[in-house]
Scaffold this active site. Structure first.
Site, mmCIF file in Angstrom:
data_model
loop_
_atom_site.group_PDB
_atom_site.id
_atom_site.type_symbol
_atom_site.label_atom_id
_atom_site.label_comp_id
_atom_site.label_asym_id
_atom_site.label_seq_id
_atom_site.Cartn_x
_atom_site.Cartn_y
_atom_site.Cartn_z
ATOM 1 N N ASN A 10 0.865 -1.182 0.000
ATOM 2 C CA ASN A 10 0.000 0.000 0.000
ATOM 3 C C ASN A 10 0.900 1.229 0.000
ATOM 4 O O ASN A 10 1.517 1.547 1.009
ATOM 5 C CB ASN A 10 -0.903 -0.032 1.244
ATOM 6 C CG ASN A 10 -1.748 1.217 1.377
ATOM 7 O OD1 ASN A 10 -1.809 2.040 0.457
ATOM 8 N ND2 ASN A 10 -2.403 1.365 2.519
ATOM 9 N N LYS A 12 0.026 4.275 -0.257
ATOM 10 C CA LYS A 12 -0.596 5.450 0.367
ATOM 11 C C LYS A 12 -0.378 6.697 -0.500
ATOM 12 O O LYS A 12 -0.411 6.593 -1.717
ATOM 13 C CB LYS A 12 -0.080 5.616 1.806
ATOM 14 C CG LYS A 12 -0.236 4.308 2.613
ATOM 15 C CD LYS A 12 0.039 4.443 4.081
ATOM 16 C CE LYS A 12 -0.155 3.095 4.769
ATOM 17 N NZ LYS A 12 0.011 3.146 6.220
ATOM 18 N N HIS A 95 -9.476 0.932 4.869
ATOM 19 C CA HIS A 95 -8.203 1.128 5.558
ATOM 20 C C HIS A 95 -8.412 2.042 6.770
ATOM 21 O O HIS A 95 -9.203 2.980 6.712
ATOM 22 C CB HIS A 95 -7.168 1.737 4.602
ATOM 23 C CG HIS A 95 -5.789 1.693 5.172
ATOM 24 N ND1 HIS A 95 -5.344 2.633 6.089
ATOM 25 C CD2 HIS A 95 -4.776 0.816 5.002
ATOM 26 C CE1 HIS A 95 -4.103 2.332 6.436
ATOM 27 N NE2 HIS A 95 -3.735 1.234 5.801
ATOM 28 N N GLU A 97 -6.765 4.422 7.928
ATOM 29 C CA GLU A 97 -6.551 5.850 7.679
ATOM 30 C C GLU A 97 -7.797 6.482 7.073
ATOM 31 O O GLU A 97 -8.107 7.637 7.334
ATOM 32 C CB GLU A 97 -5.312 6.045 6.790
ATOM 33 C CG GLU A 97 -4.040 5.802 7.592
ATOM 34 C CD GLU A 97 -2.881 5.243 6.794
ATOM 35 O OE1 GLU A 97 -2.892 5.328 5.556
ATOM 36 O OE2 GLU A 97 -1.951 4.705 7.431
ATOM 37 N N GLU A 167 -5.106 -5.157 10.377
ATOM 38 C CA GLU A 167 -4.091 -4.129 10.623
ATOM 39 C C GLU A 167 -4.403 -3.419 11.936
ATOM 40 O O GLU A 167 -5.211 -2.482 11.955
ATOM 41 C CB GLU A 167 -4.096 -3.094 9.487
ATOM 42 C CG GLU A 167 -3.777 -3.671 8.124
ATOM 43 C CD GLU A 167 -3.253 -2.598 7.180
ATOM 44 O OE1 GLU A 167 -2.126 -2.752 6.700
ATOM 45 O OE2 GLU A 167 -3.940 -1.594 6.944
ATOM 46 N N GLY A 173 2.717 2.175 10.854
ATOM 47 C CA GLY A 173 3.654 3.289 10.750
ATOM 48 C C GLY A 173 4.353 3.643 12.051
ATOM 49 O O GLY A 173 4.987 4.684 12.156
ATOM 50 N N SER A 212 3.637 -2.208 10.258
ATOM 51 C CA SER A 212 5.090 -2.273 10.457
ATOM 52 C C SER A 212 5.702 -3.616 10.052
ATOM 53 O O SER A 212 6.605 -4.119 10.720
ATOM 54 C CB SER A 212 5.455 -1.923 11.898
ATOM 55 O OG SER A 212 5.046 -0.598 12.204
HETATM 56 P P1 13P Z 1 3.218 0.350 7.626
HETATM 57 O O1 13P Z 1 3.758 -0.942 7.036
HETATM 58 O O2 13P Z 1 3.943 1.550 7.142
HETATM 59 O O3 13P Z 1 3.111 0.255 9.113
HETATM 60 O O4 13P Z 1 1.717 0.521 7.068
HETATM 61 C C1 13P Z 1 0.848 -0.549 7.155
HETATM 62 C C2 13P Z 1 -0.381 -0.228 6.391
HETATM 63 O O5 13P Z 1 -1.157 0.632 6.774
HETATM 64 C C3 13P Z 1 -0.627 -0.950 5.132
HETATM 65 O O6 13P Z 1 -1.905 -0.726 4.654
#
Ligand code: 13P
Length: 249
Positions: A10, A12, A95, A97, A167, A173, A212
């Site tokens: 992803n 982003k 997601h 976010e 997740e 992150g 992560s």
């Molecule tokens: P990170 O791997 O940067 O923690 O992000 C995970 C994520 O949100 C994948 O959709």
């Protein structure tokens, strides 16, 4: 039952079309020698370039969200049919976010899922609890509500291509990965929720872990019986890191 591992990146809000194309080109060999299915999720603007770069390889390209309507007066939105026309094969839904910053709910995810399946695209439905929810003993309640809410009204046959991504929000992150035991426990619970919908679907559905995931923890996470892949954020933006995760699968 053996499920084919599925590793997705992803991206982003990162990478131009040119940058994404270069990254895909640099990943083609690693993807070809991996046991896993592989997909990347660029920004919608970078999808056409990514599709072109991935052509002829096993790498698939998806979008990070779609609106539930196909067309109309919805300024700023993209639809599942437009994503498909651009060459996308997968769609990320729900997601954290989007839930956190853009008001996504289980109900809107449910409507988007309908649009995705109507276009024959593969949905990756992301779910996961916040730290406050976990600490408050609400892990199972949250995961159960997210899975059931998003999947409400669909038959097992309609959901045959569904992929889930667990997740935990506190692991995204932050560099703070769930332990393998925490991941396995949550994945087994989620599979149990799907079993409540359909037993066969529960055995077939792949559940990715996200939060992560890095080259040095991927192998252990992926060794868990109910962890069928990874949804990778930060580490999917660098060839060496993502290639190492593909190798771990
Ligand atoms: P990170 O791997 O940067 O923690 O992000 C995970 C994520 O949100 C994948 O959709």
């Amino acid at each position: 039952m053996s499920r084919k591992p599925f590793i997705a990146g992803n991206w982003k809000l990162n990478l131009t079309g040119d940058e994404g194309s270069a990254l895909i080109t640099s990943l083609i060999a690693a993807a070809a020698s991996s046991r896993a299915e592989v997909a990347v999720f660029p920004t919608a603007l970078a999808v056409p370039a990514a599709v072109k770069a991935a052509a002829g390889s096993i790498i698939r390209v998806g979008v990070q969200n779609v609106h539930w309507e196909e067309k109309g007066a919805f300024t700023g939105e993209i639809s599942a049919s437009l994503a498909k026309a651009a060459g996308a094969t997968h769609v990320l839904l729900g997601h954290s976010e989007r839930r956190q910053y853009f008001g996504e709910t289980d109900q809107t995810v449910n409507k988007r899922l309908k649009a995705v399946l109507a276009q024959g695209l593969v949905p990756i439905l992301a779910i996961g609890e916040t730290l406050a929810e976990r600490d408050g003993g609400k892990l199972e309640e949250v995961l159960s509500r997210q899975v059931k809410g998003a999947l409400e009204g669909f038959t097992a046959a309609q959901l045959s291509t569904l992929v889930l991504a667990y997740e935990p929000v506190w692991a995204i992150g932050t560099g703070r990965t769930a332990t393998t035991a925490q991941a396995q426990e949550a994945h087994a619970f989620v599979r149990g929720v799907v079993r409540g919908i359909d037993g066969g679907l529960a055995e077939r559905v792949r559940i990715q872990y996200g939060g992560s995931v890095k080259a040095d923890n991927a192998k252990e996470l992926l060794s868990q019986p109910d962890v069928d892949g990874a949804l990778v954020g930060g580490a999917s933006l660098k060839t060496a890191d993502f290639a190492a995760i593909l190798a771990a699968a």
